[in-house]
Design a protein around this motif. Structure first.
Motif, PDB file in Angstrom:
ATOM      1  N   GLU A  55       0.837  -1.205   0.000  1.00 24.65           N
ATOM      2  CA  GLU A  55       0.000   0.000   0.000  1.00 24.65           C
ATOM      3  C   GLU A  55       0.872   1.255   0.000  1.00 24.65           C
ATOM      4  O   GLU A  55       0.620   2.204  -0.752  1.00 24.65           O
ATOM      5  CB  GLU A  55      -0.915  -0.022   1.220  1.00 24.65           C
ATOM      6  N   ALA A  56       1.923   1.257   0.826  1.00 23.30           N
ATOM      7  CA  ALA A  56       2.824   2.415   0.888  1.00 23.30           C
ATOM      8  C   ALA A  56       3.576   2.596  -0.428  1.00 23.30           C
ATOM      9  O   ALA A  56       3.772   3.736  -0.891  1.00 23.30           O
ATOM     10  CB  ALA A  56       3.803   2.249   2.047  1.00 23.30           C
ATOM     11  N   LEU A  57       4.010   1.505  -1.041  1.00 19.53           N
ATOM     12  CA  LEU A  57       4.711   1.603  -2.327  1.00 19.53           C
ATOM     13  C   LEU A  57       3.811   2.199  -3.407  1.00 19.53           C
ATOM     14  O   LEU A  57       4.245   3.033  -4.212  1.00 19.53           O
ATOM     15  CB  LEU A  57       5.195   0.218  -2.768  1.00 19.53           C
ATOM     16  N   LEU A  58       2.553   1.778  -3.426  1.00 21.16           N
ATOM     17  CA  LEU A  58       1.630   2.295  -4.432  1.00 21.16           C
ATOM     18  C   LEU A  58       1.302   3.764  -4.182  1.00 21.16           C
ATOM     19  O   LEU A  58       1.223   4.564  -5.116  1.00 21.16           O
ATOM     20  CB  LEU A  58       0.350   1.453  -4.461  1.00 21.16           C
ATOM     21  N   GLN A  59       1.113   4.120  -2.923  1.00 21.16           N
ATOM     22  CA  GLN A  59       0.817   5.521  -2.600  1.00 21.16           C
ATOM     23  C   GLN A  59       1.983   6.433  -2.958  1.00 21.16           C
ATOM     24  O   GLN A  59       1.783   7.581  -3.362  1.00 21.16           O
ATOM     25  CB  GLN A  59       0.459   5.651  -1.121  1.00 21.16           C
ATOM     26  N   ALA A  60       3.209   5.910  -2.831  1.00 23.28           N
ATOM     27  CA  ALA A  60       4.393   6.705  -3.159  1.00 23.28           C
ATOM     28  C   ALA A  60       4.677   6.729  -4.656  1.00 23.28           C
ATOM     29  O   ALA A  60       5.548   7.488  -5.107  1.00 23.28           O
ATOM     30  CB  ALA A  60       5.607   6.144  -2.411  1.00 23.28           C
ATOM     31  N   GLY A  61       3.972   5.904  -5.417  1.00 22.92           N
ATOM     32  CA  GLY A  61       4.219   5.855  -6.855  1.00 22.92           C
ATOM     33  C   GLY A  61       5.501   5.152  -7.230  1.00 22.92           C
ATOM     34  O   GLY A  61       5.989   5.299  -8.359  1.00 22.92           O
ATOM     35  N   THR A  62       6.066   4.352  -6.321  1.00 22.23           N
ATOM     36  CA  THR A  62       7.367   3.706  -6.551  1.00 22.23           C
ATOM     37  C   THR A  62       7.353   2.802  -7.774  1.00 22.23           C
ATOM     38  O   THR A  62       8.349   2.735  -8.514  1.00 22.23           O
ATOM     39  CB  THR A  62       7.761   2.882  -5.307  1.00 22.23           C
ATOM     40  N   LEU A  63       6.251   2.113  -8.009  1.00 21.07           N
ATOM     41  CA  LEU A  63       6.162   1.179  -9.138  1.00 21.07           C
ATOM     42  C   LEU A  63       5.590   1.830 -10.386  1.00 21.07           C
ATOM     43  O   LEU A  63       5.429   1.160 -11.412  1.00 21.07           O
ATOM     44  CB  LEU A  63       5.302  -0.026  -8.753  1.00 21.07           C
ATOM     45  N   GLY A  64       5.290   3.117 -10.328  1.00 21.48           N
ATOM     46  CA  GLY A  64       4.644   3.779 -11.449  1.00 21.48           C
ATOM     47  C   GLY A  64       3.178   3.408 -11.524  1.00 21.48           C
ATOM     48  O   GLY A  64       2.525   3.150 -10.507  1.00 21.48           O
ATOM     49  N   ARG A  65       2.662   3.364 -12.737  1.00 27.05           N
ATOM     50  CA  ARG A  65       1.267   2.957 -12.926  1.00 27.05           C
ATOM     51  C   ARG A  65       1.204   1.433 -12.880  1.00 27.05           C
ATOM     52  O   ARG A  65       1.830   0.747 -13.685  1.00 27.05           O
ATOM     53  CB  ARG A  65       0.733   3.476 -14.264  1.00 27.05           C
ATOM     54  N   VAL A  66       0.445   0.897 -11.940  1.00 32.14           N
ATOM     55  CA  VAL A  66       0.360  -0.552 -11.763  1.00 32.14           C
ATOM     56  C   VAL A  66      -0.505  -1.151 -12.875  1.00 32.14           C
ATOM     57  O   VAL A  66      -1.612  -0.677 -13.148  1.00 32.14           O
ATOM     58  CB  VAL A  66      -0.217  -0.903 -10.383  1.00 32.14           C
ATOM     59  N   VAL A  67       0.012  -2.203 -13.504  1.00 33.70           N
ATOM     60  CA  VAL A  67      -0.725  -2.847 -14.592  1.00 33.70           C
ATOM     61  C   VAL A  67      -1.148  -4.272 -14.240  1.00 33.70           C
ATOM     62  O   VAL A  67      -2.048  -4.826 -14.882  1.00 33.70           O
ATOM     63  CB  VAL A  67       0.102  -2.852 -15.895  1.00 33.70           C
ATOM     64  N   ALA A  68      -0.490  -4.886 -13.227  1.00 37.78           N
ATOM     65  CA  ALA A  68      -0.854  -6.256 -12.866  1.00 37.78           C
ATOM     66  C   ALA A  68      -0.528  -6.500 -11.400  1.00 37.78           C
ATOM     67  O   ALA A  68       0.535  -6.110 -10.911  1.00 37.78           O
ATOM     68  CB  ALA A  68      -0.112  -7.275 -13.727  1.00 37.78           C
ATOM     69  N   LEU A  69      -1.470  -7.131 -10.697  1.00 38.30           N
ATOM     70  CA  LEU A  69      -1.249  -7.556  -9.315  1.00 38.30           C
ATOM     71  C   LEU A  69      -1.710  -8.995  -9.185  1.00 38.30           C
ATOM     72  O   LEU A  69      -2.832  -9.335  -9.568  1.00 38.30           O
ATOM     73  CB  LEU A  69      -2.001  -6.667  -8.330  1.00 38.30           C
ATOM     74  N   GLU A  70      -0.811  -9.832  -8.658  1.00 35.53           N
ATOM     75  CA  GLU A  70      -1.155 -11.216  -8.356  1.00 35.53           C
ATOM     76  C   GLU A  70      -1.044 -11.410  -6.845  1.00 35.53           C
ATOM     77  O   GLU A  70      -0.016 -11.113  -6.243  1.00 35.53           O
ATOM     78  CB  GLU A  70      -0.206 -12.185  -9.057  1.00 35.53           C
ATOM     79  N   SER A  71      -2.120 -11.857  -6.241  1.00 35.75           N
ATOM     80  CA  SER A  71      -2.171 -12.063  -4.796  1.00 35.75           C
ATOM     81  C   SER A  71      -2.561 -13.516  -4.543  1.00 35.75           C
ATOM     82  O   SER A  71      -3.640 -13.954  -4.950  1.00 35.75           O
ATOM     83  CB  SER A  71      -3.193 -11.111  -4.170  1.00 35.75           C
ATOM     84  N   ARG A  72      -1.651 -14.253  -3.894  1.00 34.57           N
ATOM     85  CA  ARG A  72      -1.874 -15.685  -3.665  1.00 34.57           C
ATOM     86  C   ARG A  72      -1.822 -15.988  -2.172  1.00 34.57           C
ATOM     87  O   ARG A  72      -1.021 -15.399  -1.445  1.00 34.57           O
ATOM     88  CB  ARG A  72      -0.811 -16.527  -4.362  1.00 34.57           C
ATOM     89  N   PHE A  73      -2.661 -16.954  -1.765  1.00 36.50           N
ATOM     90  CA  PHE A  73      -2.625 -17.435  -0.387  1.00 36.50           C
ATOM     91  C   PHE A  73      -2.705 -18.957  -0.456  1.00 36.50           C
ATOM     92  O   PHE A  73      -3.774 -19.541  -0.430  1.00 36.50           O
ATOM     93  CB  PHE A  73      -3.796 -16.867   0.413  1.00 36.50           C
ATOM     94  N   ASP A  74      -1.534 -19.567  -0.570  1.00 32.86           N
ATOM     95  CA  ASP A  74      -1.476 -21.010  -0.784  1.00 32.86           C
ATOM     96  C   ASP A  74      -1.072 -21.748   0.486  1.00 32.86           C
ATOM     97  O   ASP A  74      -0.310 -21.244   1.309  1.00 32.86           O
ATOM     98  CB  ASP A  74      -0.473 -21.335  -1.896  1.00 32.86           C
ATOM     99  N   ARG A  75      -1.566 -22.980   0.593  1.00 36.01           N
ATOM    100  CA  ARG A  75      -1.236 -23.860   1.704  1.00 36.01           C
ATOM    101  C   ARG A  75      -1.030 -25.269   1.158  1.00 36.01           C
ATOM    102  O   ARG A  75      -1.457 -25.573   0.033  1.00 36.01           O
ATOM    103  CB  ARG A  75      -2.385 -23.896   2.727  1.00 36.01           C
ATOM    104  N   PHE A  76      -0.409 -26.121   1.959  1.00 38.51           N
ATOM    105  CA  PHE A  76      -0.324 -27.536   1.600  1.00 38.51           C
ATOM    106  C   PHE A  76      -1.005 -28.328   2.697  1.00 38.51           C
ATOM    107  O   PHE A  76      -0.426 -28.616   3.743  1.00 38.51           O
ATOM    108  CB  PHE A  76       1.132 -27.977   1.428  1.00 38.51           C
ATOM    109  N   ARG A  77      -2.284 -28.620   2.468  1.00 40.19           N
ATOM    110  CA  ARG A  77      -3.100 -29.373   3.418  1.00 40.19           C
ATOM    111  C   ARG A  77      -3.787 -30.507   2.670  1.00 40.19           C
ATOM    112  O   ARG A  77      -4.997 -30.444   2.408  1.00 40.19           O
ATOM    113  CB  ARG A  77      -4.129 -28.455   4.084  1.00 40.19           C
TER     114      ARG A  77
END
Length: 360
Positions: free
Chosen positions: A135-157
């Motif tokens: 969130e802080a990186l995006l607010q600061a514009g560090t990555l520029g204009r964001v074009v893709a975000l992948e969010s994963r929450f994986d487990r091995f059960r």
């Protein structure tokens, strides 16, 4: 309120109540956990010897000395319990997901508004270390204009256990378990998407309910991919975010859940993630890319109940508003409609990308 300490009653002492809610309530200034509703009184007393244990929720709701009721029970009981607690004049916190259906959630909002009671949903992963860092990186514009975000929450059960989440009942399965976390984070970063596409799978031997999902969220100029699985043994990125100036990739889960499970309580240094992320950027405008570790911000689950206390004692906005929780329910339900119909589901209202996250 005149009193500076609010009495809290917790309904449910399973994984959510025992691991998250009880210790975080106890850590919050202005809140005192006085009563727990559980069928396993011995388990509660072993952990919380000074807390009263009741066997039934109506007995808690009838208590005039209880100010706030926290509901940490199976998903399909959230609505009737929250409705009864609000009807008894209590302020209410509900563990995620808010409810099973959007219509139920809207009714709870109406009851809270009519009774002038606080109602909030425990979307704690807004205070994960990696999410706060992103969130802080995006607010600061560090990555520029964001074009893709992948969010994963994986487990091995690989083994299917005898838990209510694993049974074919309303609110069971991984979409209602981990979906609310990933949807709330995406919504907090970018607002509501234009549309959602969901694919569910039941991958494990003997599984009754979905244990794998892939969701795509459509935004203007941005693709958001959300995934969760119970059959991923190798490390996968928790976040992989790409923009016009570079990328941020983070492996490993925020440590706060594991610490709470191990019995640790919030203390100095709480929430500091030992696994840094990686930023890959152009260095000083040069064409070469440079990758470096990015330690990021500490996570802060305790801020949720501290915020609830502030809202009740001093009238500040709650840390998670009912309207925000309703947006997550809208996405959960639209996702299910998408899966059942096998197509993208457009959302009636979309506020698109939040301008504050655009690079200047």
């Amino acid at each position: 309120m005149k009193t500076q300490t609010l009495n809290v009653g917790l309904v449910g002492y399973g994984m959510a109540g025992r691991t998250f809610h009880a210790p975080l309530i106890q850590a919050a200034p202005g809140l005192e956990l006085t009563t727990v509703v559980s069928r396993d009184a011995e388990r509660v007393r072993a952990d919380l010897p000074d807390v009263e244990v009741l066997s039934r929720a109506p007995a808690l709701f009838a208590r005039p000395d209880i100010d706030l009721v926290v509901i940490a029970t199976p998903n399909d009981t959230h609505f009737p319990l929250a409705k009864a607690a609000l009807g008894a004049g209590k302020h209410v916190v509900v563990d995620k997901p808010f409810s099973i259906t959007l219509s139920e959630a809207r009714l709870l909002k109406s009851l809270a508004d009519e009774g002038e009671r606080l109602l909030s949903v425990f979307h704690n992963r807004r205070w994960d270390s990696d999410f706060l860092t992103l969130e802080a990186l995006l607010q600061a514009g560090t990555l520029g204009r964001v074009v893709a975000l992948e969010s994963r929450f994986d487990r091995f059960r690989p083994e299917v256990t005898d838990r209510w989440r694993e049974h074919h009942r309303p609110g069971g399965g991984i979409w209602y378990d981990l979906g609310p976390h990933l949807l709330d984070q995406a919504r907090a970063l970018f607002g509501m998407p234009k549309a959602i596409l969901l694919e569910l799978a039941t991958s494990r031997e003997g599984a009754e309910v979905d244990d794998d999902f892939l969701a795509l969220l459509e935004y203007e100029g941005l693709r958001v991919t959300l995934q969760a699985s119970s059959l991923v043994a190798a490390p996968t990125p928790r976040f992989a975010v790409h923009g016009t100036r570079g990328s941020y990739v983070k492996y490993g889960l925020d440590p706060q859940e594991a610490w709470l499970k191990a019995g640790r309580t919030p203390a100095p240094g709480w929430g500091e993630d030992p696994l840094p992320g990686c930023l890959t950027l152009r260095d000083g405008g040069e064409p070469e890319l440079v990758s470096r570790e990015h330690a990021g911000l500490p996570g802060d689950y305790p801020v949720y109940y501290a915020g609830i206390a502030e809202a009740l004692l001093h009238g500040t906005p709650p840390p998670v508003s009912v309207d925000e929780a309703l947006e997550v329910m809208t996405l959960l339900e639209a996702g299910l409609d998408s899966y059942r119909q096998g197509r993208w589901m457009k959302l009636k209202e979309s506020n698109g990308l939040r301008k504050r996250l655009h690079a200047h």
